[in-house]
Design a protein around this motif. Structure first.
Motif, PDB file in Angstrom:
ATOM      1  N   VAL A  37      17.415   2.053   3.812  1.00 37.48           N
ATOM      2  CA  VAL A  37      18.416   1.772   4.848  1.00 37.48           C
ATOM      3  C   VAL A  37      17.774   1.328   6.155  1.00 37.48           C
ATOM      4  N   LEU A  38      16.874   2.127   6.698  1.00 39.82           N
ATOM      5  CA  LEU A  38      16.392   1.897   8.054  1.00 39.82           C
ATOM      6  C   LEU A  38      15.272   0.855   8.144  1.00 39.82           C
ATOM      7  N   PHE A  39      14.348   0.860   7.189  1.00 39.03           N
ATOM      8  CA  PHE A  39      13.277  -0.136   7.219  1.00 39.03           C
ATOM      9  C   PHE A  39      13.761  -1.497   6.725  1.00 39.03           C
ATOM     10  N   ALA A  40      14.722  -1.499   5.811  1.00 41.99           N
ATOM     11  CA  ALA A  40      15.157  -2.751   5.185  1.00 41.99           C
ATOM     12  C   ALA A  40      16.188  -3.502   6.019  1.00 41.99           C
ATOM     13  N   SER A  41      16.722  -2.870   7.066  1.00 43.86           N
ATOM     14  CA  SER A  41      17.772  -3.472   7.884  1.00 43.86           C
ATOM     15  C   SER A  41      17.225  -3.836   9.264  1.00 43.86           C
ATOM     16  N   TRP A  42      18.097  -4.344  10.122  1.00 41.39           N
ATOM     17  CA  TRP A  42      17.758  -4.566  11.528  1.00 41.39           C
ATOM     18  C   TRP A  42      18.141  -3.298  12.291  1.00 41.39           C
ATOM     19  N   SER A  43      17.167  -2.410  12.484  1.00 39.56           N
ATOM     20  CA  SER A  43      17.416  -1.118  13.128  1.00 39.56           C
ATOM     21  C   SER A  43      17.096  -1.191  14.613  1.00 39.56           C
ATOM     22  N   GLY A  44      17.850  -0.449  15.407  1.00 37.32           N
ATOM     23  CA  GLY A  44      17.591  -0.404  16.831  1.00 37.32           C
ATOM     24  C   GLY A  44      16.377   0.452  17.144  1.00 37.32           C
ATOM     25  N   LEU A  45      15.509  -0.055  18.007  1.00 39.51           N
ATOM     26  CA  LEU A  45      14.309   0.673  18.421  1.00 39.51           C
ATOM     27  C   LEU A  45      14.389   1.121  19.872  1.00 39.51           C
ATOM     28  N   ALA A  46      14.791   0.221  20.766  1.00 40.73           N
ATOM     29  CA  ALA A  46      14.730   0.481  22.205  1.00 40.73           C
ATOM     30  C   ALA A  46      15.592  -0.570  22.890  1.00 40.73           C
ATOM     31  N   ASN A 156      12.999  -5.186  12.087  1.00 42.19           N
ATOM     32  CA  ASN A 156      13.112  -5.175  10.622  1.00 42.19           C
ATOM     33  C   ASN A 156      11.725  -4.872  10.070  1.00 42.19           C
ATOM     34  N   VAL A 157      11.502  -3.613   9.754  1.00 41.62           N
ATOM     35  CA  VAL A 157      10.170  -3.158   9.349  1.00 41.62           C
ATOM     36  C   VAL A 157       9.724  -3.794   8.043  1.00 41.62           C
ATOM     37  N   SER A 158      10.630  -3.911   7.094  1.00 39.67           N
ATOM     38  CA  SER A 158      10.258  -4.486   5.795  1.00 39.67           C
ATOM     39  C   SER A 158       9.902  -5.959   5.917  1.00 39.67           C
ATOM     40  N   GLY A 159      10.469  -6.628   6.912  1.00 41.16           N
ATOM     41  CA  GLY A 159      10.180  -8.038   7.132  1.00 41.16           C
ATOM     42  C   GLY A 159      10.939  -8.997   6.261  1.00 41.16           C
ATOM     43  N   ASP A 160      11.833  -8.489   5.400  1.00 41.98           N
ATOM     44  CA  ASP A 160      12.498  -9.387   4.447  1.00 41.98           C
ATOM     45  C   ASP A 160      14.019  -9.409   4.588  1.00 41.98           C
ATOM     46  N   ALA A 161      14.561  -8.838   5.674  1.00 40.49           N
ATOM     47  CA  ALA A 161      16.005  -8.951   5.897  1.00 40.49           C
ATOM     48  C   ALA A 161      16.342 -10.385   6.281  1.00 40.49           C
ATOM     49  N   ALA A 162      17.556 -10.797   6.020  1.00 40.84           N
ATOM     50  CA  ALA A 162      18.011 -12.105   6.477  1.00 40.84           C
ATOM     51  C   ALA A 162      17.949 -12.138   8.002  1.00 40.84           C
ATOM     52  N   PRO A 163      17.875 -13.317   8.609  1.00 40.46           N
ATOM     53  CA  PRO A 163      17.825 -13.387  10.071  1.00 40.46           C
ATOM     54  C   PRO A 163      18.968 -12.622  10.722  1.00 40.46           C
ATOM     55  N   SER A 371      25.728   0.836  -0.307  1.00 41.46           N
ATOM     56  CA  SER A 371      25.331  -0.501  -0.784  1.00 41.46           C
ATOM     57  C   SER A 371      23.851  -0.752  -0.566  1.00 41.46           C
ATOM     58  N   ARG A 372      23.283  -0.177   0.497  1.00 45.45           N
ATOM     59  CA  ARG A 372      21.838  -0.351   0.749  1.00 45.45           C
ATOM     60  C   ARG A 372      21.027   0.309  -0.364  1.00 45.45           C
ATOM     61  N   TYR A 373      21.502   1.448  -0.846  1.00 39.43           N
ATOM     62  CA  TYR A 373      20.799   2.111  -1.950  1.00 39.43           C
ATOM     63  C   TYR A 373      20.929   1.298  -3.227  1.00 39.43           C
ATOM     64  N   GLU A 374      22.085   0.717  -3.458  1.00 36.42           N
ATOM     65  CA  GLU A 374      22.257  -0.104  -4.658  1.00 36.42           C
ATOM     66  C   GLU A 374      21.282  -1.282  -4.645  1.00 36.42           C
ATOM     67  N   ILE A 375      21.136  -1.912  -3.487  1.00 33.12           N
ATOM     68  CA  ILE A 375      20.194  -3.033  -3.371  1.00 33.12           C
ATOM     69  C   ILE A 375      18.767  -2.559  -3.596  1.00 33.12           C
ATOM     70  N   ALA A 376      18.403  -1.424  -2.981  1.00 29.86           N
ATOM     71  CA  ALA A 376      17.051  -0.894  -3.137  1.00 29.86           C
ATOM     72  C   ALA A 376      16.779  -0.523  -4.589  1.00 29.86           C
ATOM     73  N   ASN A 377      17.751   0.088  -5.243  1.00 30.96           N
ATOM     74  CA  ASN A 377      17.570   0.473  -6.648  1.00 30.96           C
ATOM     75  C   ASN A 377      17.439  -0.748  -7.547  1.00 30.96           C
ATOM     76  N   ALA A 378      18.231  -1.791  -7.258  1.00 25.95           N
ATOM     77  CA  ALA A 378      18.138  -3.020  -8.032  1.00 25.95           C
ATOM     78  C   ALA A 378      16.773  -3.677  -7.867  1.00 25.95           C
ATOM     79  N   ASN A 379      16.282  -3.680  -6.635  1.00 33.41           N
ATOM     80  CA  ASN A 379      14.969  -4.268  -6.381  1.00 33.41           C
ATOM     81  C   ASN A 379      13.863  -3.475  -7.070  1.00 33.41           C
ATOM     82  N   GLN A 380      14.032  -2.137  -7.074  1.00 31.42           N
ATOM     83  CA  GLN A 380      13.053  -1.280  -7.731  1.00 31.42           C
ATOM     84  C   GLN A 380      13.046  -1.523  -9.236  1.00 31.42           C
TER      85      GLN A 380
END
Length: 385
Positions: A37-46, A156-163, A371-380
């Motif tokens: 959820v948090l690394f794979a998305s655009w999360s707020g930092l500051a 976006n920590v993972s670096g692969d989220a859409a813009p 839905s984020r877990y479903e995507i992560a599980n599918a990718n795994q």
């Protein structure tokens, strides 16, 4: 970690259950949530206002990762790992102004504010500051992908989220009318709340107005439950709006200056939206706010609240009153989100049910998390094939 069946969460709101208890109480689930959820998305930092001038640098932690928020000498806000490329030493321990280069305190490798590795003293032996095996051009600071919107620094920590502009295209369109220059109110226009709760409960509480009559009686006295409407865009964002926003006035009737060029909708309207996963935004005719939720642990969250205005100079007394007003409102929510956190330790609790009329925004958020877990599980599963 074993893959959970979250299909009950993804049912229509009339039939759905909330996220299971483990998503609020299990440290192992929290670790899985970081990646899914948090690394794979655009999360707020500051917020960019944390580094107002070129050279300003603020070390911070995001889910255990040491990061460096920095405004480079050209004025661009960047986020780097706060880690030297040599032996992994922390580079900056306290907020400070970078006057020259960022120097590692261990072996004095130095980096420009744009991340380039510029000096490597004695790396080739005493007095030899270069070595063929140490290619400076390949050893700059590792930059974390970032984007700034409404002064919030999203990463976006993972670096692969859409813009970011693609992920939040609908929200950008919805709020394009209030996309104006904003000015941070300064040191008296920010505060933090340390709350003993899971970060998701803070999102859930923020994006619904159902609780207003009982938790915010003062606010409800002039912005009543029946004056609010739900905002729920599946897969994107959710929140609430009001039709009776009331401007704060000074003793002589002065108000904050309005943002320019707003339509009549904003004369007495305001909207409060959760930008998934962890940013809460408010838009009104005369000021805005941003709340960045910092997930510290499975049951600990720091809320970083910042207030913004349409002009750089705002009368201090009225500004301070506005900060206190919002602080009072947000503090009223603390016992609720902490109470829900304690309640999640009831092992027989099934995640709870939703009011189809009142809880659409909260269900929308739960559905997005699932839905984020479903995507992560599918990718795994794909990676394992």
């Amino acid at each position: 970690m074993e893959i959970q069946d979250l299909s009950a969460v993804r049912r229509p709101v009339e039939e759905a259950l909330g996220l299971p208890n483990s998503h609020y109480t299990d440290p192992a689930q929290f670790e899985a949530e970081k990646k899914a959820v948090l690394f794979a998305s655009w999360s707020g930092l500051a917020v960019a206002a944390d580094v107002p001038e070129p050279g300003d640098a603020v070390p911070m932690s995001f889910l255990g990762m040491p990061l460096l928020l920095l405004r480079d000498k050209q004025g661009q806000v960047r986020v780097f790992y706060n880690t030297c490329r040599h032996r992994g030493m922390i580079l900056v321990e306290e907020p400070r102004k970078i006057e020259g280069a960022i120097r590692c305190p261990y072996h004095s490798w130095c980096y420009a504010t744009d991340g380039r590795l510029v000096t490597t003293p004695h790396v080739g032996g005493p007095g030899q500051n270069t070595h063929d095996a140490v290619k400076r051009s390949e050893l700059g600071l590792i930059e974390v992908r970032s984007h700034i919107w409404r002064d919030v620094v999203f990463i976006n920590v993972s670096g692969d989220a859409a813009p970011f502009e693609e992920v939040h295209a609908d929200l950008l369109k919805r709020w394009e009318e209030v996309e104006k220059p904003v000015y941070h109110g300064g040191t008296d226009s920010k505060f933090t709340l340390e709350v003993n709760t899971n970060w998701k409960l803070a999102v859930e509480n923020y994006c619904e107005s159902y609780h207003l009559p009982w938790v915010h009686p003062g606010l409800n006295s002039y912005s009543r439950l029946e004056d609010h409407y739900n905002i729920a865009e599946p897969g994107q964002y959710s929140g609430q709006g009001t039709l009776v926003y009331r401007q704060l006035k000074s003793h002589n009737g002065d108000t904050f200056p309005d943002f320019d060029g707003l339509s009549d909708k904003w004369d007495e309207g305001a909207e409060y939206i959760a930008v998934y996963p962890n940013v809460l935004l408010g838009a009104q005719r005369d000021h805005a706010f941003a709340i960045v939720l910092e997930p510290v642990a499975i049951d600990q969250t720091i809320e970083h609240i910042h207030l913004y205005y349409a002009a750089p100079e705002i009368e201090q007394g009225l500004r301070a009153r506005n900060t206190q007003l919002w602080k009072t409102v947000f503090e009223e929510d603390v016992f609720v989100v902490e109470g829900m956190q304690r309640g999640r330790h009831a092992v027989g609790f099934d995640g709870g049910r939703f009011s189809p009329a009142m809880d659409g925004p909260t269900h929308c958020f739960h559905d997005w998390v699932a839905s984020r877990y479903e995507i992560a599980n599918a990718n795994q599963s794909t990676a394992a094939e």
